[in-house]
Design a protein around this motif. Structure first.
Motif, PDB file in Angstrom:
ATOM      1  N   ALA A 150      62.972  55.586  71.951  1.00  0.00           N
ATOM      2  CA  ALA A 150      61.868  56.348  71.359  1.00  0.00           C
ATOM      3  C   ALA A 150      62.324  57.101  70.119  1.00  0.00           C
ATOM      4  O   ALA A 150      61.605  57.180  69.119  1.00  0.00           O
ATOM      5  CB  ALA A 150      61.295  57.316  72.384  1.00  0.00           C
ATOM      6  N   ALA A 151      63.524  57.675  70.164  1.00  0.00           N
ATOM      7  CA  ALA A 151      64.036  58.444  69.028  1.00  0.00           C
ATOM      8  C   ALA A 151      64.357  57.539  67.841  1.00  0.00           C
ATOM      9  O   ALA A 151      64.164  57.926  66.684  1.00  0.00           O
ATOM     10  CB  ALA A 151      65.272  59.231  69.441  1.00  0.00           C
ATOM     11  N   ARG A 152      64.846  56.358  68.120  1.00  0.00           N
ATOM     12  CA  ARG A 152      65.164  55.415  67.042  1.00  0.00           C
ATOM     13  C   ARG A 152      63.906  54.906  66.356  1.00  0.00           C
ATOM     14  O   ARG A 152      63.885  54.713  65.143  1.00  0.00           O
ATOM     15  CB  ARG A 152      65.974  54.236  67.580  1.00  0.00           C
ATOM     16  CG  ARG A 152      67.418  54.558  67.880  1.00  0.00           C
ATOM     17  CD  ARG A 152      68.222  53.319  68.238  1.00  0.00           C
ATOM     18  NE  ARG A 152      69.618  53.661  68.437  1.00  0.00           N
ATOM     19  CZ  ARG A 152      70.500  53.828  67.454  1.00  0.00           C
ATOM     20  NH1 ARG A 152      70.104  53.678  66.192  1.00  0.00           N
ATOM     21  NH2 ARG A 152      71.745  54.141  67.713  1.00  0.00           N
ATOM     22  N   TRP A 159      70.756  57.851  62.227  1.00  0.00           N
ATOM     23  CA  TRP A 159      69.713  58.859  62.090  1.00  0.00           C
ATOM     24  C   TRP A 159      68.352  58.184  61.904  1.00  0.00           C
ATOM     25  O   TRP A 159      68.280  57.034  61.446  1.00  0.00           O
ATOM     26  CB  TRP A 159      70.013  59.782  60.910  1.00  0.00           C
ATOM     27  CG  TRP A 159      71.235  60.604  61.158  1.00  0.00           C
ATOM     28  CD1 TRP A 159      71.335  61.749  61.870  1.00  0.00           C
ATOM     29  CD2 TRP A 159      72.566  60.309  60.709  1.00  0.00           C
ATOM     30  NE1 TRP A 159      72.628  62.202  61.895  1.00  0.00           N
ATOM     31  CE2 TRP A 159      73.411  61.334  61.193  1.00  0.00           C
ATOM     32  CE3 TRP A 159      73.124  59.279  59.946  1.00  0.00           C
ATOM     33  CZ2 TRP A 159      74.782  61.367  60.941  1.00  0.00           C
ATOM     34  CZ3 TRP A 159      74.489  59.301  59.696  1.00  0.00           C
ATOM     35  CH2 TRP A 159      75.298  60.334  60.185  1.00  0.00           C
ATOM     36  N   PRO A 160      67.274  58.851  62.231  1.00  0.00           N
ATOM     37  CA  PRO A 160      65.947  58.223  62.130  1.00  0.00           C
ATOM     38  C   PRO A 160      65.593  57.784  60.717  1.00  0.00           C
ATOM     39  O   PRO A 160      64.720  56.932  60.539  1.00  0.00           O
ATOM     40  CB  PRO A 160      65.001  59.330  62.612  1.00  0.00           C
ATOM     41  CG  PRO A 160      65.835  60.219  63.457  1.00  0.00           C
ATOM     42  CD  PRO A 160      67.195  60.195  62.832  1.00  0.00           C
ATOM     43  N   TRP A 161      66.259  58.367  59.721  1.00  0.00           N
ATOM     44  CA  TRP A 161      65.932  58.060  58.329  1.00  0.00           C
ATOM     45  C   TRP A 161      66.967  57.162  57.657  1.00  0.00           C
ATOM     46  O   TRP A 161      66.831  56.841  56.484  1.00  0.00           O
ATOM     47  CB  TRP A 161      65.797  59.347  57.529  1.00  0.00           C
ATOM     48  CG  TRP A 161      66.980  60.260  57.707  1.00  0.00           C
ATOM     49  CD1 TRP A 161      68.194  60.171  57.074  1.00  0.00           C
ATOM     50  CD2 TRP A 161      67.066  61.375  58.580  1.00  0.00           C
ATOM     51  NE1 TRP A 161      69.036  61.157  57.508  1.00  0.00           N
ATOM     52  CE2 TRP A 161      68.376  61.924  58.432  1.00  0.00           C
ATOM     53  CE3 TRP A 161      66.184  61.980  59.473  1.00  0.00           C
ATOM     54  CZ2 TRP A 161      68.801  63.038  59.153  1.00  0.00           C
ATOM     55  CZ3 TRP A 161      66.605  63.090  60.184  1.00  0.00           C
ATOM     56  CH2 TRP A 161      67.904  63.607  60.019  1.00  0.00           C
ATOM     57  N   GLY A 235      70.467  64.407  70.917  1.00  0.00           N
ATOM     58  CA  GLY A 235      69.799  64.787  69.680  1.00  0.00           C
ATOM     59  C   GLY A 235      70.368  65.966  68.932  1.00  0.00           C
ATOM     60  O   GLY A 235      69.978  66.223  67.791  1.00  0.00           O
ATOM     61  N   GLY A 236      71.267  66.735  69.547  1.00  0.00           N
ATOM     62  CA  GLY A 236      71.832  67.883  68.847  1.00  0.00           C
ATOM     63  C   GLY A 236      70.892  69.074  68.790  1.00  0.00           C
ATOM     64  O   GLY A 236      69.775  69.048  69.316  1.00  0.00           O
ATOM     65  N   SER A 237      71.340  70.144  68.134  1.00  0.00           N
ATOM     66  CA  SER A 237      70.571  71.391  68.130  1.00  0.00           C
ATOM     67  C   SER A 237      70.759  72.142  66.817  1.00  0.00           C
ATOM     68  O   SER A 237      71.502  71.728  65.931  1.00  0.00           O
ATOM     69  CB  SER A 237      71.018  72.285  69.290  1.00  0.00           C
ATOM     70  OG  SER A 237      72.280  72.890  69.005  1.00  0.00           O
ATOM     71  N   TRP A 238      70.085  73.292  66.731  1.00  0.00           N
ATOM     72  CA  TRP A 238      70.200  74.170  65.568  1.00  0.00           C
ATOM     73  C   TRP A 238      71.633  74.624  65.348  1.00  0.00           C
ATOM     74  O   TRP A 238      72.022  74.959  64.227  1.00  0.00           O
ATOM     75  CB  TRP A 238      69.298  75.390  65.748  1.00  0.00           C
ATOM     76  CG  TRP A 238      69.596  76.208  66.967  1.00  0.00           C
ATOM     77  CD1 TRP A 238      68.990  76.109  68.186  1.00  0.00           C
ATOM     78  CD2 TRP A 238      70.576  77.247  67.112  1.00  0.00           C
ATOM     79  NE1 TRP A 238      69.528  77.006  69.087  1.00  0.00           N
ATOM     80  CE2 TRP A 238      70.513  77.725  68.441  1.00  0.00           C
ATOM     81  CE3 TRP A 238      71.506  77.812  66.237  1.00  0.00           C
ATOM     82  CZ2 TRP A 238      71.324  78.732  68.930  1.00  0.00           C
ATOM     83  CZ3 TRP A 238      72.333  78.833  66.728  1.00  0.00           C
ATOM     84  CH2 TRP A 238      72.233  79.285  68.051  1.00  0.00           C
ATOM     85  N   TYR A 248      74.129  65.620  66.467  1.00  0.00           N
ATOM     86  CA  TYR A 248      72.779  65.505  65.920  1.00  0.00           C
ATOM     87  C   TYR A 248      72.602  64.108  65.315  1.00  0.00           C
ATOM     88  O   TYR A 248      72.517  63.916  64.108  1.00  0.00           O
ATOM     89  CB  TYR A 248      72.506  66.609  64.888  1.00  0.00           C
ATOM     90  CG  TYR A 248      73.573  66.799  63.841  1.00  0.00           C
ATOM     91  CD1 TYR A 248      73.444  66.218  62.576  1.00  0.00           C
ATOM     92  CD2 TYR A 248      74.696  67.565  64.102  1.00  0.00           C
ATOM     93  CE1 TYR A 248      74.415  66.386  61.611  1.00  0.00           C
ATOM     94  CE2 TYR A 248      75.673  67.749  63.141  1.00  0.00           C
ATOM     95  CZ  TYR A 248      75.535  67.155  61.901  1.00  0.00           C
ATOM     96  OH  TYR A 248      76.511  67.329  60.952  1.00  0.00           O
ATOM     97  N   ASN A 249      72.541  63.128  66.189  1.00  0.00           N
ATOM     98  CA  ASN A 249      72.388  61.734  65.789  1.00  0.00           C
ATOM     99  C   ASN A 249      71.742  60.961  66.931  1.00  0.00           C
ATOM    100  O   ASN A 249      71.424  61.525  67.986  1.00  0.00           O
ATOM    101  CB  ASN A 249      73.736  61.127  65.392  1.00  0.00           C
ATOM    102  CG  ASN A 249      74.755  61.197  66.519  1.00  0.00           C
ATOM    103  OD1 ASN A 249      74.563  60.627  67.583  1.00  0.00           O
ATOM    104  ND2 ASN A 249      75.846  61.922  66.288  1.00  0.00           N
ATOM    105  N   LEU A 250      71.569  59.668  66.738  1.00  0.00           N
ATOM    106  CA  LEU A 250      70.884  58.816  67.720  1.00  0.00           C
ATOM    107  C   LEU A 250      71.837  58.123  68.673  1.00  0.00           C
ATOM    108  O   LEU A 250      71.396  57.352  69.534  1.00  0.00           O
ATOM    109  CB  LEU A 250      70.046  57.755  66.986  1.00  0.00           C
ATOM    110  CG  LEU A 250      68.947  58.283  66.073  1.00  0.00           C
ATOM    111  CD1 LEU A 250      68.391  57.153  65.216  1.00  0.00           C
ATOM    112  CD2 LEU A 250      67.843  58.943  66.891  1.00  0.00           C
TER     113      LEU A 250
END
Length: 257
Positions: A150-152, A159-161, A235-238, A248-250
């Motif tokens: 789903a995230a991909r 990363w999604p982009w 997914g990582g965090s702030w 913070y990656n897929l």
């Protein structure tokens, strides 16, 4: 309790009991590619999934408060009397055990609580708390593979982009901006959590799959001697930065148990 603030990501169970304000995205059944070549924890592979639905955003303080008001549930942080907190200026990895830190007061009783942050993701939530929320709501946590698909949203890179996390792309996710945790440059506008959906969604309409807060998943490939499944954070965090928790990656999977 976990050492960092994590969040709930949801997938519907068969009874499909929806909660007001939660939008779900349908992921169709099919064959998908997950993982990364050479990754020990998450190797490149093909998987087959049934159709499922997953929340488009992280669960907010307001949504969690509705659960608390309806059930009287007491979180693990409240039972234990403390939570783990962090603030700007502390050394990397130097989280503090703070008495009175709960989902209502994420940084402790002497700090500002969730007032005026109803649309921020709920934090100071344990795996037990996440499961209790899901049981009440008639939903379940996604598996690590469901989350990744789903995230991909069809993306094959980290990363999604795309394949690079450049300064420009940093504005697409809430992570820590700075050489160390002594100072956050606020290039992405937020010191700690951001309201859900503050950044553009992925191609399938899911928000904050990278950064903001880790999202709980179930790792159905691991269990303890009693058959209890392990929690995973994705997914990582702030708080995550290139020099510390760079999850913070897929691809990367944090094991939480």
């Amino acid at each position: 309790m976990l050492g960092i603030t994590l969040l709930i990501a949801l997938a519907l169970s068969p009874q499909e009991k929806a909660l007001e304000g939660i939008t779900f995205v349908t992921v169709n059944a099919g064959d998908y590619t997950v993982g990364e070549e050479g990754h020990l924890r998450n190797p490149l592979r093909q998987i087959t999934l049934d159709t499922f639905e997953i929340a488009a955003t992280e669960i907010t303080n307001a949504q969690f408060a509705f659960f608390i008001d309806a059930t009287g549930y007491v979180t693990d942080a409240e039972k234990n009397g403390f939570g783990m907190t962090f603030k700007e200026g502390m050394d990397d990895w130097d989280w503090k055990s703070t008495p009175g830190a709960t989902w209502r007061k994420p940084f402790g009783p002497m700090q500002k609580g969730i007032e005026d942050q109803e649309n921020h993701p709920v934090t100071q939530i344990s795996f037990n708390d996440a499961q209790a929320f899901c049981a009440w709501a008639g939903v379940r946590l996604p598996t690590v593979e469901e989350w990744e698909v789903a995230a991909r949203a069809g993306e094959s890179a980290r990363w999604p982009w795309g394949s690079k996390f450049t300064p420009k792309s940093e504005y697409r996710a809430n992570t820590w901006q700075g050489v160390s945790h002594h100072k956050n440059t606020l290039d992405d506008r937020f010191l700690f959590t951001a309201p859900v959906a503050s950044y553009p969604p992925n191609a399938w309409g899911l928000y904050d799959v990278i950064g903001n807060v880790f999202e709980y998943c179930v790792d159905d490939s691991l269990s303890d001697s009693q058959g209890v499944l392990y929690a995973a954070g994705r997914g990582g965090s702030w708080w995550c930065s290139s020099g510390t928790c760079n999850f913070y990656n897929l691809v990367d999977i944090g094991q939480m148990h």
